[in-house]
Design an enzyme around this catalytic site. Structure first.
Site, mmCIF file in Angstrom:
data_model
loop_
_atom_site.group_PDB
_atom_site.id
_atom_site.type_symbol
_atom_site.label_atom_id
_atom_site.label_comp_id
_atom_site.label_asym_id
_atom_site.label_seq_id
_atom_site.Cartn_x
_atom_site.Cartn_y
_atom_site.Cartn_z
ATOM 1 N N LYS A 187 -6.834 -5.175 -3.108
ATOM 2 C CA LYS A 187 -7.598 -5.725 -1.982
ATOM 3 C C LYS A 187 -8.544 -4.664 -1.448
ATOM 4 O O LYS A 187 -8.320 -3.471 -1.653
ATOM 5 C CB LYS A 187 -6.641 -6.187 -0.880
ATOM 6 N N HIS A 243 -17.411 2.462 0.242
ATOM 7 C CA HIS A 243 -16.982 1.216 0.907
ATOM 8 C C HIS A 243 -17.365 1.210 2.383
ATOM 9 O O HIS A 243 -17.358 2.250 3.053
ATOM 10 C CB HIS A 243 -15.452 1.068 0.762
ATOM 11 N N ASP A 257 -4.455 -0.937 -1.873
ATOM 12 C CA ASP A 257 -5.768 -0.806 -1.246
ATOM 13 C C ASP A 257 -6.686 -0.232 -2.330
ATOM 14 O O ASP A 257 -6.340 0.773 -2.970
ATOM 15 C CB ASP A 257 -5.618 0.157 -0.058
ATOM 16 N N ASP A 285 0.799 -1.238 0.000
ATOM 17 C CA ASP A 285 0.000 0.000 0.000
ATOM 18 C C ASP A 285 0.831 1.287 0.000
ATOM 19 O O ASP A 285 0.489 2.240 0.720
ATOM 20 C CB ASP A 285 -0.968 0.000 1.198
ATOM 21 N N CYS A 315 -2.116 -2.680 7.599
ATOM 22 C CA CYS A 315 -1.972 -3.596 6.467
ATOM 23 C C CYS A 315 -0.658 -4.376 6.479
ATOM 24 O O CYS A 315 -0.623 -5.538 6.074
ATOM 25 C CB CYS A 315 -2.185 -2.845 5.160
ATOM 26 N N HIS A 340 -10.815 6.702 1.286
ATOM 27 C CA HIS A 340 -9.419 6.643 0.833
ATOM 28 C C HIS A 340 -9.271 5.580 -0.237
ATOM 29 O O HIS A 340 -10.029 4.607 -0.273
ATOM 30 C CB HIS A 340 -8.464 6.342 2.005
ATOM 31 N N HIS A 399 -10.572 0.426 -2.924
ATOM 32 C CA HIS A 399 -11.960 0.413 -2.455
ATOM 33 C C HIS A 399 -12.923 1.026 -3.469
ATOM 34 O O HIS A 399 -12.617 2.071 -4.060
ATOM 35 C CB HIS A 399 -12.079 1.226 -1.163
HETATM 36 C C1 VGL Z 1 -4.785 0.665 5.635
HETATM 37 C C2 VGL Z 1 -6.432 1.531 6.981
HETATM 38 C C3 VGL Z 1 -7.356 1.377 5.977
HETATM 39 C C4 VGL Z 1 -3.349 0.306 5.476
HETATM 40 C C5 VGL Z 1 -5.708 0.499 4.625
HETATM 41 O O1 VGL Z 1 -2.860 0.243 4.320
HETATM 42 O O2 VGL Z 1 -2.670 0.080 6.510
HETATM 43 N N1 VGL Z 1 -5.159 1.177 6.811
HETATM 44 N N2 VGL Z 1 -6.984 0.861 4.806
HETATM 45 ZN ZN ZN Z 2 -8.361 0.808 3.203
#
Ligand code: VGL
Ligand code: ZN
Length: 213
Positions: free
Chosen positions: A114, A60, A54, A16, A159, A89, A56
């Site tokens: 994901k 979401h 990430d 991410d 993550c 996000h 979404h």
């Molecule tokens: C993440 C919060 C929501 C991450 C992703 O990449 O750690 N944290 N979505």
């Molecule tokens: Zn996320």
């Protein structure tokens, strides 16, 4: 102390490293972009590299905006358990969801997305938050004969940690390269993540421990 040379059957998992988690992003992690040059330096030591994103859909279920009366960083109960609610996000196809422009990983072989099921979050690159739905990464790595994984990226306590824990559960020798990660660290989440990772046998390394080509 001898330096680490990753084996041919090791993979670097770059979690991410997206605009959304870097300065100016919708869920900016303090110092997030600082991992980019460190990951760029580590990458040539690895024969196998996987990137995660990430990813979404708008609206979401992990977004506070999708829950009446909730604010970002509140929690709610989902059908699979407790869920932290985040600012919107990394919405699919937006600049916030793009990989950081300075991330230079020309040899990366797979980008795995994901968090695309509207009602299920997925911190882990292996398994969604319902703890049932596989992303396919475990099968991919096993089919490619990967035995060890090194996890870097954002965010350490979400993550990265969930990915590392699931990698352990899947039987991979698993390390997190700490200085190649940055954390959100809310309500002690960073210390808790490290305690859980270390109790599960995830190794805690620094990028200075690697023999770099
Ligand atoms: C993440 C919060 C929501 C991450 C992703 O990449 O750690 N944290 N979505
Ligand atoms: Zn996320």
């Amino acid at each position: 102390m001898s330096l680490i040379t990753p084996a041919p059957d090791a993979a670097l998992i770059v979690v991410d490293v997206q605009n959304g988690f870097c300065d100016g992003g919708n869920l900016a992690v303090a110092g997030g972009a600082q991992v980019v040059p460190i990951i760029n330096r580590l990458a040539p030591a690895f024969a196998n590299i996987v990137i995660t994103q990430d990813w979404h859909p708008a609206g979401h279920a992990s977004f506070a905006s999708a829950h009446h009366g909730k604010a970002a960083f509140d929690t709610t109960e989902m059908f699979y358990g407790s869920q932290v609610l985040w600012p919107d996000h990394c919405v699919q196809g937006t600049p916030d969801a793009e990989l950081h422009a300075d991330l230079h990983l020309p040899t990366a072989q797979l980008i795995i997305r994901k968090g695309f099921h509207a009602g299920i979050d997925s911190y882990s690159a292996f398994m969604e938050a319902d703890r049932q739905t596989q992303t396919g990464l475990q099968a991919y790595l096993k089919q490619r004969g990967i035995r060890s994984v090194y996890v870097v990226g954002l965010a350490t306590d979400f993550c990265v940690a969930w990915t590392a824990l699931d990698a352990r559960t899947a039987g991979f020798d698993t390390s997190v390269i700490e200085d190649a990660c940055r954390a959100i660290d809310m309500n002690g989440s960073l210390a808790a993540a490290w305690a859980q990772m270390q109790s599960q046998g995830v190794k805690r390394l620094q990028s200075s421990s690697f023999q770099l080509p």
